[in-house]
Design a protein around this motif. Structure first.
Motif, short mmCIF file in Angstrom:
data_model
loop_
_atom_site.label_atom_id
_atom_site.label_comp_id
_atom_site.label_asym_id
_atom_site.label_seq_id
_atom_site.Cartn_x
_atom_site.Cartn_y
_atom_site.Cartn_z
N HIS A 60 7.59 -21.70 17.74
CA HIS A 60 6.58 -20.64 17.67
C HIS A 60 5.74 -20.81 16.43
CE1 HIS A 60 8.89 -18.47 14.54
NE2 HIS A 60 9.97 -18.79 15.23
N SER A 61 4.62 -20.14 16.41
CA SER A 61 3.77 -20.14 15.22
C SER A 61 4.45 -19.39 14.09
CB SER A 61 2.43 -19.47 15.54
OG SER A 61 1.69 -19.30 14.35
N HIS A 62 4.22 -19.84 12.86
CA HIS A 62 4.68 -19.08 11.70
C HIS A 62 3.49 -18.63 10.88
CE1 HIS A 62 8.18 -17.72 9.44
NE2 HIS A 62 8.95 -18.38 10.28
N SER A 63 2.34 -18.50 11.55
CA SER A 63 1.12 -18.08 10.86
C SER A 63 0.72 -16.70 11.34
CB SER A 63 -0.02 -19.06 11.15
OG SER A 63 0.30 -20.34 10.65
N LEU A 64 0.64 -15.78 10.41
CA LEU A 64 0.25 -14.39 10.70
C LEU A 64 0.88 -13.88 11.98
CD1 LEU A 64 -3.43 -14.19 9.45
CD2 LEU A 64 -1.44 -12.92 8.62
N PHE A 65 0.05 -13.43 12.92
CA PHE A 65 0.60 -12.80 14.12
C PHE A 65 0.44 -13.65 15.36
CE2 PHE A 65 -0.85 -9.30 11.31
CZ PHE A 65 0.39 -8.78 10.99
N GLN A 66 0.23 -14.96 15.20
CA GLN A 66 -0.03 -15.81 16.37
C GLN A 66 1.13 -15.83 17.36
OE1 GLN A 66 -1.06 -19.61 14.73
NE2 GLN A 66 -3.21 -19.05 14.41
N LEU B 241 12.01 -9.87 13.48
CA LEU B 241 11.04 -8.94 14.04
C LEU B 241 9.74 -9.21 13.30
CD1 LEU B 241 13.17 -5.67 14.36
CD2 LEU B 241 12.82 -7.52 16.00
N LEU B 242 8.74 -9.62 14.04
CA LEU B 242 7.54 -10.18 13.42
C LEU B 242 6.92 -9.23 12.40
CD1 LEU B 242 5.49 -12.52 13.44
CD2 LEU B 242 4.26 -11.31 15.23
N TYR B 243 6.86 -7.94 12.76
CA TYR B 243 6.18 -7.00 11.87
C TYR B 243 7.07 -6.59 10.69
CZ TYR B 243 2.88 -7.06 15.69
OH TYR B 243 2.00 -7.49 16.64
N HIS B 244 8.39 -6.74 10.84
CA HIS B 244 9.26 -6.52 9.68
C HIS B 244 9.09 -7.65 8.67
CE1 HIS B 244 12.44 -3.67 11.68
NE2 HIS B 244 11.19 -3.28 11.87
N PRO C 107 -2.88 -8.17 17.57
CA PRO C 107 -1.63 -8.00 16.83
C PRO C 107 -1.82 -7.43 15.43
CG PRO C 107 -1.63 -10.08 18.00
CD PRO C 107 -3.00 -9.51 18.19
N ALA C 108 -2.91 -7.80 14.77
CA ALA C 108 -3.15 -7.25 13.44
C ALA C 108 -3.40 -5.75 13.51
CB ALA C 108 -4.33 -7.96 12.77
N ALA C 109 -4.05 -5.31 14.58
CA ALA C 109 -4.30 -3.88 14.76
C ALA C 109 -3.00 -3.15 15.03
CB ALA C 109 -5.29 -3.66 15.90
N LEU C 110 -2.10 -3.79 15.76
CA LEU C 110 -0.79 -3.18 16.00
C LEU C 110 -0.02 -3.03 14.69
CD1 LEU C 110 1.48 -2.12 17.73
CD2 LEU C 110 1.98 -4.45 18.46
N PHE C 111 -0.09 -4.04 13.85
CA PHE C 111 0.56 -3.96 12.54
C PHE C 111 -0.03 -2.79 11.73
CE2 PHE C 111 1.13 -5.51 8.06
CZ PHE C 111 2.50 -5.36 8.03
N HIS C 112 -1.35 -2.69 11.77
CA HIS C 112 -2.03 -1.61 11.06
C HIS C 112 -1.55 -0.25 11.58
CE1 HIS C 112 -5.18 0.27 8.73
NE2 HIS C 112 -5.53 0.97 9.80
N ARG C 113 -1.43 -0.16 12.90
CA ARG C 113 -0.97 1.09 13.49
C ARG C 113 0.45 1.43 13.01
NH1 ARG C 113 -0.08 1.37 19.85
NH2 ARG C 113 2.11 1.09 19.30
N LEU C 114 1.31 0.41 12.93
CA LEU C 114 2.68 0.64 12.46
C LEU C 114 2.67 1.14 11.02
CD1 LEU C 114 4.40 -2.48 14.04
CD2 LEU C 114 5.08 -0.10 14.44
N LYS C 115 1.79 0.58 10.21
CA LYS C 115 1.73 1.01 8.81
C LYS C 115 1.23 2.45 8.73
CE LYS C 115 2.37 -1.37 5.47
NZ LYS C 115 3.67 -1.55 4.74
N GLN C 116 0.28 2.79 9.61
CA GLN C 116 -0.28 4.15 9.57
C GLN C 116 0.68 5.17 10.18
OE1 GLN C 116 -3.26 4.83 8.03
NE2 GLN C 116 -2.95 2.69 7.45
N MET C 117 1.30 4.79 11.29
CA MET C 117 2.13 5.74 12.02
C MET C 117 3.27 4.98 12.67
SD MET C 117 1.06 8.65 14.77
CE MET C 117 -0.19 7.60 15.39
#
Ligand SMILES: [Cu+2]
Length: 623
Positions: free
Chosen positions: A158-164, A607-610, A201-211
């Motif tokens: 798998h990719s190890h770059s950002l959220f790819q 867990l990618l976002y963790h 995926p970056a927007a999903l990460f942002h959402r997790l940080k916000q809520m």
């Protein structure tokens, strides 16, 4: 009757609005799924192509082009990051002992890329982690990976770059052994599970940080509350709920992102796409399961078939027959099945929070399907699951058993201190250490293999919870799988077919706490984020023990690159070789590591976002 107001974590959006059938259907996958040939040619769900297993590339020389491809899993065309236009990426088939060369080209217009070969033992500069192994692959450039394959089994890349990785860059690796398998099979299928979102995926990460609780908006309903009041009385119900509120969780927080956001895929097919693997009656079929999800744990079963687990994380284990197994993110399991007597069997993979599923079919020909089970009831977390119960380890402490907590911790907790006097069945138990408050150890007697948890240190602003009583729980099927009438695989069932490959006793021990702050969606080791944390330094050749303590209320699959993780049993003896160690809430587990590969290695929650939020360290092996 006037309804009491319950102090749940407040849902930001009304559950009824979000839980509408429309939204469910949207994420469950309208389309069969898959990459779209050409561009803009998609003609609606009915015209979606039959889903097929990704192509198999075998040999020793590979050209892998990473690019952007349009896909459609939900009825909307969305961009994905793919390898050779395929999602999942092609299956790579290698042979143990061969040296493989993989030319990976970045054809994504903007952004760096990389490929990490998960679970493979190789030189540090071939491991594919930007910043540690190499610089990453710039747009328009290539990187040539070349290494000797010294192992066999089922792995993935798998990719190890950002959220790819979330955007589609993952595929299976199958390595054929030099020596024949100790077991026989007539045919095999790779089953790669993953989670797809139409969101950036970056927007999903942002959402997790916000809520962080966005996907847990079910909370508990007024109906649940009334039932609790009837069963337990108003005072106990309020205490339970107040307790959960202080932990910044509700009893349904089992995953950060779930089926309300994700469409689950099996080999790139949605449930509607019904990926199908063929068999002939009487054949022995090897199923190679890979969990290539960004965030999703799956519980897998094939109603009507026993599954014999023969390998975990690519490494052979003594065969164990089960009805069901939970596969953590990044794990692989090889299982043998012998279908006969039915033309079709459903491969049913529900997420651990019971918010969705993906299914495929084993069938004697294409186009068949068998009955698809309903998802199991949504499990509720208990204080015991969180390492706040402490008594008796585990075994079916559902919220419905909370009667045993009456007179328990709820009333005693507010200041963080613990009187313990009134806590029948909960002594030394719940909550006393939440938010870093101290606890009196006096009443800890009678705990079954639970160990008093020591403080992790670190930045208190990154920690909002700490399990108090922790234990290995290796024989625990896990939250939502206990007492379900099926034989569920546990870690205690997994035994390598070989003895400890190193043989030495560990010369030292490193203990790390998995720490987090739910509301901030901050995740870390020992309260320290990756950025700014010192590497963990190992001496080349040493054998050491890593002890992980999960202080958080979420489960974390922990992956150490470059070195094997030799999981120990309760007596700290070698038990099974793995590359990813699952750490449910309230667990303390240990494994042995031989520092036999020089260089800089990633060590992180899978867990990618963790990982992105900070639950990662560098492990540096030095002379
Ligand atoms: Cu994690």
């Amino acid at each position: 009757m006037k309804l009491p107001v319950f102090p749940f974590g407040a849902p930001a959006v009304a559950a009824s609005a979000l839980d509408s059938p429309g939204r469910r259907r949207f994420v469950a996958g309208l389309a069969a799924g898959g990459a779209i040939a050409g561009s803009g040619l998609w003609r609606g769900a009915s015209a979606a192509p039959m889903a097929h297993t990704p192509r198999v590339l075998s040999g020793t020389e590979f050209d892998l082009d990473i690019g952007a491809t349009q896909v459609n899993f939900t009825g909307r065309v969305r961009p994905a990051v793919t390898v050779n236009g395929s999602l999942p990426a092609p299956i790579l088939r290698w042979r143990e002992g061969d040296t493989v060369t993989l030319r990976v080209a970045n054809r994504v217009r903007e952004g760096m890329t990389s490929i990490h070969w998960h679970g493979l033992i190789l030189p540090a500069n071939m491991d594919g982690v930007p910043g540690l192994s190499f610089d990453g692959i710039r747009p328009g450039e290539s990187y040539v990976y070349r290494f000797r394959v010294g192992q066999s089994g089922t792995y993935w890349y798998h990719s190890h770059s950002l959220f790819q990785e979330q955007a589609g860059l993952y595929g299976a690796i199958v390595i054929d052994p030099r020596e024949p398998h100790p077991y026989r099979y007539d045919r095999e299928h790779v089953l790669l599970l993953s989670d797809w979102t139409d969101l950036e995926p970056a927007a999903l990460f942002h959402r997790l940080k916000q809520m962080s609780s966005y996907d847990n908006y079910y909370k508990r309903t007024v109906g649940d509350a009334l039932r609790d009041v009837r069963d337990k009385g108003l005072a106990a119900t309020l205490r339970d709920r107040g307790e959960w509120g202080r932990m910044r969780m509700t009893p349904t927080d089992l995953s950060d992102v779930n089926g309300h956001t994700y469409t689950y895929l099996l080999n790139g097919a949605t449930p509607a796409g019904n990926w199908t693997g063929l068999f002939k009656p009487g054949e022995k079929v090897l199923l190679r399961f890979v969990n290539g999800s960004a965030m999703t744990y799956f519980d897998v079963r094939i109603p009507g078939l026993k599954m014999t687990v023969v390998a975990a994380d690519g490494q052979p284990v003594h065969p164990v027959s089960v009805d069901e197994f939970r596969i953590a993110v990044a794990e692989t399991y090889d299982v043998l099945v012998e279908p006969s007597g039915q033309d079709a069997y459903t491969i049913f993979c529900q997420d651990n929070a019971r918010t969705g599923y993906v299914r495929g079919t084993l069938a004697v020909r294409e186009g068949l399907e068998a009955e698809v089970p309903r998802t199991d009831p949504r499990p509720l977390l208990t204080m015991d699951d969180m390492g706040h119960g402490g008594m008796g380890g585990h075994g079916g402490h559902d919220m419905s058993n909370m009667k045993g907590m009456e007179g328990g911790c709820g009333g005693n907790m507010s200041g963080g201190g613990m009187s313990g006097g009134k806590s029948k069945g909960m002594e030394g138990g719940c909550g006393a250490s939440m938010h870093g408050a101290g606890a009196k150890a006096g009443s800890m007697a009678g705990m079954d293999q639970g160990a008093m948890n020591s403080a992790p240190g670190g930045d208190p602003r990154l920690i909002d919870m700490r399990a108090m009583s922790v234990s290995p729980k290796l024989d625990d099927p896990g939250i939502g799988l206990r007492g379900n009438g099926r034989k569920v695989l546990t870690y205690s069932d997994l035994h390598s077919v070989f003895a400890d490959p190193d043989g030495r006793e560990p010369g030292r021990e490193i203990e790390l706490h998995l720490t987090g702050h739910m509301e901030k969606f901050a995740w870390s080791f020992d309260g320290q984020k990756f950025m700014g944390a010192e590497p963990i330094r190992l001496t080349y050749g040493e054998r050491l023990r890593i002890v992980l303590v999960n202080d958080t209320m979420m489960t974390h699959p922990i992956h150490l690159h470059g070195l094997w993780s030799d999981l120990e049993n309760d007596k700290q003896e070698f038990q099974v070789r793995k590359h990813t160690i699952d750490m449910p809430p309230g667990t303390r587990r240990s494994y042995r590591v031989r520092a036999d590969a020089l260089g800089r290695w990633a060590f992180h929650c899978h867990l990618l976002y963790h990982m992105e939020a900070g639950m990662m360290r560098e492990v540096r092996v030095e002379e």
